[in-house]
Design an enzyme around this catalytic site. Structure first.
Site, PDB file in Angstrom:
ATOM      1  N   ASN A 133       1.341   6.183   1.200  1.00  0.00           N
ATOM      2  CA  ASN A 133       0.670   6.662   2.417  1.00  0.00           C
ATOM      3  C   ASN A 133       1.510   6.371   3.657  1.00  0.00           C
ATOM      4  O   ASN A 133       1.053   6.610   4.778  1.00  0.00           O
ATOM      5  CB  ASN A 133      -0.737   6.071   2.550  1.00  0.00           C
ATOM      6  CG  ASN A 133      -0.736   4.560   2.680  1.00  0.00           C
ATOM      7  OD1 ASN A 133       0.335   3.941   2.690  1.00  0.00           O
ATOM      8  ND2 ASN A 133      -1.909   3.960   2.774  1.00  0.00           N
TER       9      ASN A 133
ATOM     10  N   ASN B  18       3.701   1.450   5.511  1.00  0.00           N
ATOM     11  CA  ASN B  18       4.743   0.436   5.736  1.00  0.00           C
ATOM     12  C   ASN B  18       6.114   0.903   5.251  1.00  0.00           C
ATOM     13  O   ASN B  18       6.907   0.096   4.779  1.00  0.00           O
ATOM     14  CB  ASN B  18       4.354  -0.881   5.057  1.00  0.00           C
ATOM     15  CG  ASN B  18       5.136  -2.050   5.605  1.00  0.00           C
ATOM     16  OD1 ASN B  18       5.352  -2.143   6.818  1.00  0.00           O
ATOM     17  ND2 ASN B  18       5.601  -2.930   4.736  1.00  0.00           N
TER      18      ASN B  18
ATOM     19  N   SER C 167       3.347 -11.689  -7.899  1.00  0.00           N
ATOM     20  CA  SER C 167       4.132 -12.509  -6.973  1.00  0.00           C
ATOM     21  C   SER C 167       4.098 -13.979  -7.372  1.00  0.00           C
ATOM     22  O   SER C 167       3.100 -14.466  -7.919  1.00  0.00           O
ATOM     23  CB  SER C 167       3.516 -12.348  -5.573  1.00  0.00           C
ATOM     24  OG  SER C 167       3.992 -13.331  -4.703  1.00  0.00           O
TER      25      SER C 167
ATOM     26  N   TYR D   8      -3.975 -12.184   0.996  1.00  0.00           N
ATOM     27  CA  TYR D   8      -2.924 -11.434   0.283  1.00  0.00           C
ATOM     28  C   TYR D   8      -2.653 -12.074  -1.082  1.00  0.00           C
ATOM     29  O   TYR D   8      -2.660 -11.408  -2.116  1.00  0.00           O
ATOM     30  CB  TYR D   8      -1.627 -11.377   1.103  1.00  0.00           C
ATOM     31  CG  TYR D   8      -0.456 -10.950   0.254  1.00  0.00           C
ATOM     32  CD1 TYR D   8      -0.306  -9.616  -0.131  1.00  0.00           C
ATOM     33  CD2 TYR D   8       0.479 -11.883  -0.228  1.00  0.00           C
ATOM     34  CE1 TYR D   8       0.743  -9.223  -0.956  1.00  0.00           C
ATOM     35  CE2 TYR D   8       1.522 -11.504  -1.056  1.00  0.00           C
ATOM     36  CZ  TYR D   8       1.644 -10.170  -1.418  1.00  0.00           C
ATOM     37  OH  TYR D   8       2.683  -9.791  -2.252  1.00  0.00           O
TER      38      TYR D   8
ATOM     39  N   LYS E 187      -3.312 -10.782  -5.367  1.00  0.00           N
ATOM     40  CA  LYS E 187      -2.403 -10.767  -6.526  1.00  0.00           C
ATOM     41  C   LYS E 187      -3.040 -11.491  -7.715  1.00  0.00           C
ATOM     42  O   LYS E 187      -2.957 -11.048  -8.852  1.00  0.00           O
ATOM     43  CB  LYS E 187      -1.057 -11.415  -6.172  1.00  0.00           C
ATOM     44  CG  LYS E 187      -0.258 -10.629  -5.162  1.00  0.00           C
ATOM     45  CD  LYS E 187       0.122  -9.238  -5.685  1.00  0.00           C
ATOM     46  CE  LYS E 187       0.823  -8.396  -4.660  1.00  0.00           C
ATOM     47  NZ  LYS E 187       0.962  -6.987  -5.032  1.00  0.00           N
TER      48      LYS E 187
HETATM   49  P1  NAD Z   1       6.641  -2.436   1.056  1.00  0.00           P
HETATM   50  O1  NAD Z   1       5.613  -2.618   2.092  1.00  0.00           O
HETATM   51  O2  NAD Z   1       8.025  -2.118   1.462  1.00  0.00           O
HETATM   52  O3  NAD Z   1       6.166  -1.334  -0.002  1.00  0.00           O
HETATM   53  C1  NAD Z   1       4.810  -1.140  -0.312  1.00  0.00           C
HETATM   54  C2  NAD Z   1       4.530   0.334  -0.095  1.00  0.00           C
HETATM   55  O4  NAD Z   1       3.171   0.598  -0.429  1.00  0.00           O
HETATM   56  C3  NAD Z   1       4.744   0.798   1.333  1.00  0.00           C
HETATM   57  O5  NAD Z   1       5.614   1.910   1.314  1.00  0.00           O
HETATM   58  C4  NAD Z   1       3.342   1.201   1.830  1.00  0.00           C
HETATM   59  O6  NAD Z   1       3.384   2.275   2.731  1.00  0.00           O
HETATM   60  C5  NAD Z   1       2.677   1.532   0.512  1.00  0.00           C
HETATM   61  N1  NAD Z   1       1.214   1.412   0.496  1.00  0.00           N
HETATM   62  C6  NAD Z   1       0.454   0.344   0.854  1.00  0.00           C
HETATM   63  N2  NAD Z   1      -0.839   0.609   0.633  1.00  0.00           N
HETATM   64  C7  NAD Z   1      -0.905   1.854   0.124  1.00  0.00           C
HETATM   65  C8  NAD Z   1      -1.959   2.686  -0.313  1.00  0.00           C
HETATM   66  N3  NAD Z   1      -3.228   2.291  -0.250  1.00  0.00           N
HETATM   67  N4  NAD Z   1      -1.667   3.921  -0.789  1.00  0.00           N
HETATM   68  C9  NAD Z   1      -0.391   4.359  -0.844  1.00  0.00           C
HETATM   69  N5  NAD Z   1       0.648   3.628  -0.453  1.00  0.00           N
HETATM   70  C10 NAD Z   1       0.397   2.374   0.032  1.00  0.00           C
HETATM   71  O7  NAD Z   1       6.620  -3.763   0.149  1.00  0.00           O
HETATM   72  P2  NAD Z   1       7.614  -4.230  -1.010  1.00  0.00           P
HETATM   73  O8  NAD Z   1       8.312  -5.445  -0.527  1.00  0.00           O
HETATM   74  O9  NAD Z   1       8.372  -3.103  -1.542  1.00  0.00           O
HETATM   75  O10 NAD Z   1       6.540  -4.726  -2.064  1.00  0.00           O
HETATM   76  C11 NAD Z   1       6.156  -3.945  -3.172  1.00  0.00           C
HETATM   77  C12 NAD Z   1       5.138  -4.733  -3.970  1.00  0.00           C
HETATM   78  O11 NAD Z   1       5.710  -5.961  -4.384  1.00  0.00           O
HETATM   79  C13 NAD Z   1       3.867  -5.092  -3.206  1.00  0.00           C
HETATM   80  O12 NAD Z   1       2.788  -5.007  -4.099  1.00  0.00           O
HETATM   81  C14 NAD Z   1       4.108  -6.535  -2.809  1.00  0.00           C
HETATM   82  O13 NAD Z   1       2.906  -7.219  -2.648  1.00  0.00           O
HETATM   83  C15 NAD Z   1       4.879  -7.043  -4.004  1.00  0.00           C
HETATM   84  N6  NAD Z   1       5.727  -8.211  -3.736  1.00  0.00           N
HETATM   85  C16 NAD Z   1       6.685  -8.148  -2.777  1.00  0.00           C
HETATM   86  C17 NAD Z   1       7.497  -9.260  -2.551  1.00  0.00           C
HETATM   87  C18 NAD Z   1       8.560  -9.228  -1.487  1.00  0.00           C
HETATM   88  O14 NAD Z   1       9.087 -10.298  -1.153  1.00  0.00           O
HETATM   89  N7  NAD Z   1       8.941  -8.085  -0.944  1.00  0.00           N
HETATM   90  C19 NAD Z   1       7.334 -10.430  -3.313  1.00  0.00           C
HETATM   91  C20 NAD Z   1       6.339 -10.452  -4.285  1.00  0.00           C
HETATM   92  C21 NAD Z   1       5.552  -9.334  -4.501  1.00  0.00           C
HETATM   93  C1  WQD Z   2      11.346 -17.995   3.021  1.00  0.00           C
HETATM   94  C2  WQD Z   2      11.676 -19.334   3.664  1.00  0.00           C
HETATM   95  C3  WQD Z   2      10.187 -19.970   5.434  1.00  0.00           C
HETATM   96  C4  WQD Z   2      11.293 -16.863   8.261  1.00  0.00           C
HETATM   97  C5  WQD Z   2       6.794 -14.774   1.033  1.00  0.00           C
HETATM   98  C6  WQD Z   2       5.320 -14.424   0.892  1.00  0.00           C
HETATM   99  C7  WQD Z   2       4.853 -14.710  -0.496  1.00  0.00           C
HETATM  100  C8  WQD Z   2       5.723 -13.964  -1.499  1.00  0.00           C
HETATM  101  C9  WQD Z   2       7.117 -14.464  -1.362  1.00  0.00           C
HETATM  102  C10 WQD Z   2       5.003 -11.667  -1.739  1.00  0.00           C
HETATM  103  C11 WQD Z   2      10.442 -20.189   3.936  1.00  0.00           C
HETATM  104  C12 WQD Z   2      11.597 -19.771   5.957  1.00  0.00           C
HETATM  105  C13 WQD Z   2      11.215 -17.651   7.133  1.00  0.00           C
HETATM  106  C14 WQD Z   2      11.850 -17.403   9.453  1.00  0.00           C
HETATM  107  C15 WQD Z   2      12.226 -19.474   8.311  1.00  0.00           C
HETATM  108  N1  WQD Z   2       5.740 -12.545  -1.226  1.00  0.00           N
HETATM  109  N2  WQD Z   2      11.671 -18.940   7.155  1.00  0.00           N
HETATM  110  N3  WQD Z   2      12.299 -18.702   9.413  1.00  0.00           N
HETATM  111  O1  WQD Z   2       7.778 -18.102   2.225  1.00  0.00           O
HETATM  112  O2  WQD Z   2       8.635 -17.438  -0.018  1.00  0.00           O
HETATM  113  O3  WQD Z   2       6.856 -16.149   1.079  1.00  0.00           O
HETATM  114  O4  WQD Z   2       7.563 -14.188  -0.014  1.00  0.00           O
HETATM  115  O5  WQD Z   2       4.212 -11.778  -2.627  1.00  0.00           O
HETATM  116  O6  WQD Z   2       3.536 -14.316  -0.629  1.00  0.00           O
HETATM  117  O7  WQD Z   2       4.601 -15.205   1.810  1.00  0.00           O
HETATM  118  O8  WQD Z   2       9.246 -16.044   1.947  1.00  0.00           O
HETATM  119  O9  WQD Z   2      10.929 -14.949   3.361  1.00  0.00           O
HETATM  120  O10 WQD Z   2       8.705 -15.593   4.392  1.00  0.00           O
HETATM  121  O11 WQD Z   2      10.340 -17.357   3.792  1.00  0.00           O
HETATM  122  O12 WQD Z   2      12.637 -20.643   8.339  1.00  0.00           O
HETATM  123  O13 WQD Z   2      11.934 -16.764  10.497  1.00  0.00           O
HETATM  124  O14 WQD Z   2      12.272 -19.083   4.935  1.00  0.00           O
HETATM  125  O15 WQD Z   2       9.573 -21.058   6.061  1.00  0.00           O
HETATM  126  O16 WQD Z   2      10.787 -21.521   3.714  1.00  0.00           O
HETATM  127  P1  WQD Z   2       8.116 -17.011   1.314  1.00  0.00           P
HETATM  128  P2  WQD Z   2       9.786 -15.889   3.428  1.00  0.00           P
END
Ligand code: NAD
Ligand code: WQD
Length: 344
Positions: A33, A36, A126, A151, A155
């Site tokens: 959609n 983001n 995650s 959030y 998960k």
């Molecule tokens: P992102 O925000 O770049 O990608 C998520 C996408 O989902 C976006 O393009 C957004 O527009 C879309 N979206 C959200 N809600 C929607 C909906 N209702 N319908 C259609 N599209 C929708 O995030 P990402 O970093 O690519 O993360 C992808 C997945 O991985 C997410 O589920 C996130 O929670 C999970 N995840 C990410 C990280 C990380 O560090 N990036 C870590 C652990 C888990």
């Molecule tokens: C990494 C480290 C911060 C920004 C996130 C989500 C978690 C999961 C994993 C999705 C930490 C430090 C950060 C800054 C800093 N994602 N930091 N200055 O904390 O592992 O968590 O990613 O599921 O739900 O919360 O990742 O990249 O935010 O931070 O010092 O400006 O960097 O304190 O130690 P994190 P992060």
């Protein structure tokens, strides 16, 4: 050709996975959609692979929009469900939006799969489900810890929904990949992490500081139990993460997922401190990063890294890129992004 639906496929991890799936011979359909992400990802994927994936703009949490999508494609061979809202801080402010968006989307997909719309699902989970673990590294058997944000809770609940649904629906098989900290961008710099507004994660803060958008990086806390006092995470290249999804799909196809629902940690198995990341970034970019140490960020955990034995042995997956390689691609992506923006 097997058709894979990528929900959230224009996002950061989804777009990199689309590239790896196309390279592996799959037909990719993306639904997003665009809350983001940008439609430009589709062009990036096209430039890298020579293939333009189908794109449908729709909301996964809206049942009828998903029904039309499944009808249009007569179901999918498999689905990788990335779509979710992911900003931890925002989820505390807007819990209902997060529970609704993240959980209704999953439930809609499972309901359509149950009706024959697809059998194999890979879910983006995650490391957040582990909270601050009692012992490190964390294995898939380490207990869930209470989530520190809505959030994180989505998960944990999503994994429960998947496990309980798959237990009683033998036509559906699922794998949840518990991502640790994906970083970096495609080596072509055609796709990468595109935080809209203020970033949430460390690497975009670093690259935006280096490129001059931010005055300095704030490092949250240097009184943690680590060699230099800063917090520890398990950072790895997003392209390696993308490849883990291809292997997860193969496992489901080859029917090696006997359990019906499985979870795998995806990380390097190595913890790195924030200051080590800063030093590594300075090395690959040749720049001195302006940073200051400030207080701890509320809700942060001290340290976490993965035991990846299961992904190594069962999926045949392990990280291929080094931390430096991943940081260099993040830096090249940031520089290209700003060049393009200033030209527009
Ligand atoms: P992102 O925000 O770049 O990608 C998520 C996408 O989902 C976006 O393009 C957004 O527009 C879309 N979206 C959200 N809600 C929607 C909906 N209702 N319908 C259609 N599209 C929708 O995030 P990402 O970093 O690519 O993360 C992808 C997945 O991985 C997410 O589920 C996130 O929670 C999970 N995840 C990410 C990280 C990380 O560090 N990036 C870590 C652990 C888990
Ligand atoms: C990494 C480290 C911060 C920004 C996130 C989500 C978690 C999961 C994993 C999705 C930490 C430090 C950060 C800054 C800093 N994602 N930091 N200055 O904390 O592992 O968590 O990613 O599921 O739900 O919360 O990742 O990249 O935010 O931070 O010092 O400006 O960097 O304190 O130690 P994190 P992060």
């Amino acid at each position: 050709m097997k058709t894979v639906l990528l929900t959230g496929g224009t996002g950061y991890i989804g777009s990199h996975t689309a590239v790896e799936l196309i390279n592996a011979g799959y037909k990719v359909v993306i639904v997003d959609n665009l809350t983001n992400s940008s439609i430009d990802s589709i062009e990036g994927i096209h430039k890298i692979t020579g293939v333009r994936p189908d794109f449908v703009k729709a909301d996964c949490s809206v049942c009828c929009e998903m029904e039309s999508l499944f009808k249009k494609y007569n179901g999918f061979h498999s689905i990788i469900h990335f779509a979710a809202l992911k900003a931890v801080g925002e989820s505390v402010e807007k819990p209902l939006e997060y529970y609704h968006n993240n959980l209704s989307s999953l439930i809609n997909l499972l309901q359509l799969m149950k009706k024959g719309g697809g059998g194999d699902l890979v879910f983006s989970s995650s490391c957040t489900v582990y909270g601050q673990p009692d012992s490190l590294p964390v294995t898939e058997k380490s207990p869930y810890k209470p989530a520190t944000s809505p959030y994180g809770n989505t998960k944990k609940i999503a994994e429960d929904i998947l496990r309980e649904t798959i237990n009683v629906n033998s036509s559906i098989k699922g794998i949840a990949l518990r991502y640790f900290n994906p970083i970096g961008a495609h080596s072509s710099a055609e796709i990468g992490e595109l935080p809209l507004g203020k970033p949430d994660n460390l690497i975009p803060f670093i690259t935006q500081t280096a490129v001059g958008i931010r005055e300095k990086l704030q490092i949250f806390g240097n009184d943690y139990d680590s060699a230099d006092g800063t917090a520890i995470r398990d950072y790895f290249h997003v392209v390696d993460l993308a490849k883990a999804h291809v292997l997860a799909l193969k496992r489901l196809e080859e029917n090696r997922n006997k359990a019906g629902f499985e979870v795998f940690n995806v990380g390097t198995g190595k913890g790195v401190t924030v200051l080590e990341i800063v030093k590594a970034f300075e090395k690959v970019s040749g720049l001195k990063l302006n940073y200051e140490i400030v207080g701890r960020r509320a809700g942060d955990i001290e340290k976490v890294w993965a035991d990846t034995t299961l992904a190594n042995t069962e999926l045949g997956w392990k990280t291929q890129s080094t931390l430096e390689e991943a940081l260099l691609t993040a830096w090249n992506w940031e520089k290209k992004l700003r060049e393009v923006k200033s030209e527009k």
